[in-house]
Structure formats: structure tokens, C-alpha cells
Design an enzyme around this catalytic site. Structure first.
Site, PDB file in Angstrom:
ATOM      1  N   ASN A  58      72.781  59.254  77.201  1.00 33.05           N
ATOM      2  CA  ASN A  58      73.999  58.840  77.824  1.00 33.05           C
ATOM      3  C   ASN A  58      74.784  57.596  77.370  1.00 33.05           C
ATOM      4  OD1 ASN A  58      74.985  58.631  81.486  1.00 33.05           O
ATOM      5  ND2 ASN A  58      75.956  59.748  79.936  1.00 33.05           N
TER       6      ASN A  58
ATOM      7  N   CYS B 271      73.803  64.355  77.265  1.00 28.09           N
ATOM      8  CA  CYS B 271      73.053  64.079  75.797  1.00 28.09           C
ATOM      9  C   CYS B 271      71.810  63.446  75.935  1.00 28.09           C
ATOM     10  CB  CYS B 271      74.074  63.388  74.892  1.00 28.09           C
ATOM     11  SG  CYS B 271      74.513  61.623  75.646  1.00 28.09           S
TER      12      CYS B 271
ATOM     13  N   ASP C 105      73.740  63.892  66.870  1.00 19.47           N
ATOM     14  CA  ASP C 105      73.182  62.570  67.462  1.00 19.47           C
ATOM     15  C   ASP C 105      73.817  61.366  66.466  1.00 19.47           C
ATOM     16  OD1 ASP C 105      72.028  60.370  68.376  1.00 19.47           O
ATOM     17  OD2 ASP C 105      70.192  61.093  68.566  1.00 19.47           O
TER      18      ASP C 105
ATOM     19  N   CYS D 255      76.300  57.434  74.123  1.00 17.85           N
ATOM     20  CA  CYS D 255      77.156  57.990  72.901  1.00 17.85           C
ATOM     21  C   CYS D 255      77.836  59.207  72.870  1.00 17.85           C
ATOM     22  CB  CYS D 255      76.161  57.846  71.426  1.00 17.85           C
ATOM     23  SG  CYS D 255      75.457  56.719  71.005  1.00 17.85           S
ATOM     24  N   ARG D 256      77.274  60.265  72.861  1.00 21.39           N
ATOM     25  CA  ARG D 256      77.903  61.549  73.119  1.00 21.39           C
ATOM     26  C   ARG D 256      78.423  61.882  74.589  1.00 21.39           C
ATOM     27  NH1 ARG D 256      73.283  64.631  70.178  1.00 21.39           N
ATOM     28  NH2 ARG D 256      72.140  63.077  71.580  1.00 21.39           N
ATOM     29  N   SER D 257      77.807  61.908  75.455  1.00 18.54           N
ATOM     30  CA  SER D 257      78.257  62.397  76.725  1.00 18.54           C
ATOM     31  C   SER D 257      79.104  61.670  77.407  1.00 18.54           C
ATOM     32  CB  SER D 257      77.047  62.893  77.593  1.00 18.54           C
ATOM     33  OG  SER D 257      76.130  61.587  77.688  1.00 18.54           O
TER      34      SER D 257
END
Ligand code: 4NP
Length: 159
Positions: free
Chosen positions: A12, A9, A127, A14-16
Site C-alpha cells: 500500500n 496491493c 510490483d 506504490c500500486r494501490s
């Protein structure tokens, strides 16, 4: 042979890192974790060395996921060769990765997480950084759903 999977993401944080934890959890649940190498990275180094965002951690823990990874930027000198599949969270991440690809073989490793969605009809994992609680819950919903699809893609019949 091990499946080597890298989730990417922007930050690195939150999402990934969530994708990493959710997908690791899935491979453990299936009793197949030893057949996977799973990591995450950011297209930016803005948050290098930081743990996952505290809000993301709070939402993840409620579903039993512990976000232990520390933010690092994608490394074009090693990551293309160290992973077989590189999974971007949104179109911007995907474009940034495409621009770093060295050749056609690198480009063939690129996917978007939502390519593997089963129940949800999103084109990106949005995001959540500047939004509220709902955004973090949506990230986890999308990752759990697409994680199942990704697992089936890698470990489906015939493999
Ligand atoms: P991520 O979320 O890409 O899912 O880790 C973000 C984290 C930080 C920023 C943006 C998105 N930021 O602008 O600092």
C-alpha cells in the site's frame, strides 16, 4: 447509491495508492466523485503509517496525481463489509484476499485490476518496488487504462 471501491496491493505504498488517486481523478473528471467512496490498503502491514513511496509519488505527480494516502493493512473485520468491490493488483494479492474471505459473498467482491484493462494485455499490475523508472510508468499506464474499464463496469449503461 455510492460505489465503494477498495484497491489492494502488498505494501500500500506504490500500486494501490496510485490506483486510488488515478481512479479518484477519473471520477472527478466525470463529475461523479460524490457517487464513489474510494480507498486503498495492503495485504501486509510492512509499511503501515508511511506515505506513498517517493519514486511512485514523483512519477504520479508528473501526470497530475497527488498520492495523499497513508499505508494501512487490509482489515478483514471491517473492509469486507465497508466495500462493494475489492480490486487486487496481482495474483498474490488476490490469493491473500481469498484466504481472508469469510464467505461466498466476500469472494464475489474480488477482482484484479487487469480484469478491467481495455488497451493493455497484462494479467497483473507488476510490483515496481525493486525495479526502475519504467516499472512505475507501467503501473500508471495500466492503472489509467484499467481505471477507465472499471469506471465503465460500475457506471456503464443501465446503472
Ligand atoms: P506495492 O509495492 O505493493 O505496490 O505497495 C511494494 C511495496 C513494498 C514492498 C513490496 C512491494 N516491500 O517488499 O516492502
Amino acid at each position: 447509491m455510492k460505489h465503494r471501491v477498495l484497491f489492494v496491493c502488498l505494501g500500500n505504498i506504490c500500486r494501490s495508492p496510485s490506483a486510488e488517486a488515478v481512479f479518484k481523478g477519473l471520477t472527478e473528471k466525470k463529475g461523479r466523485s460524490s457517487f464513489f467512496k474510494i480507498d486503498s490498503a495492503g495485504t501486509s502491514g510492512y509499511h503501515q503509517g508511511e506515505p506513498a513511496d517517493a519514486r511512485m509519488q514523483t512519477h504520479a505527480v508528473k501526470r497530475g496525481y497527488h498520492l495523499t494516502s497513508v499505508s494501512r493493512p487490509f482489515d478483514p473485520f471491517t473492509d469486507w463489509d465497508n466495500f462493494d468491490i475489492i480490486v487486487a493488483m496481482d495474483d498474490s494479492n488476490l490469493l491473500d484476499l481469498k484466504e481472508m474471505a469469510r464467505n461466498k459473498n466476500d469472494l464475489k467482491k474480488l477482482y484484479k485490476m487487469t480484469d478491467f484493462s481495455k488497451r493493455f494485455n497484462y494479467n497483473e499490475v507488476p510490483d515496481p518496488y525493486y525495479g526502475g523508472a519504467q516499472g512505475f510508468e507501467l503501473v500508471l499506464d495500466l492503472l489509467e487504462d484499467a481505471g477507465e474499464g472499471l469506471y465503465a463496469f460500475l457506471e456503464g449503461e443501465g446503472s
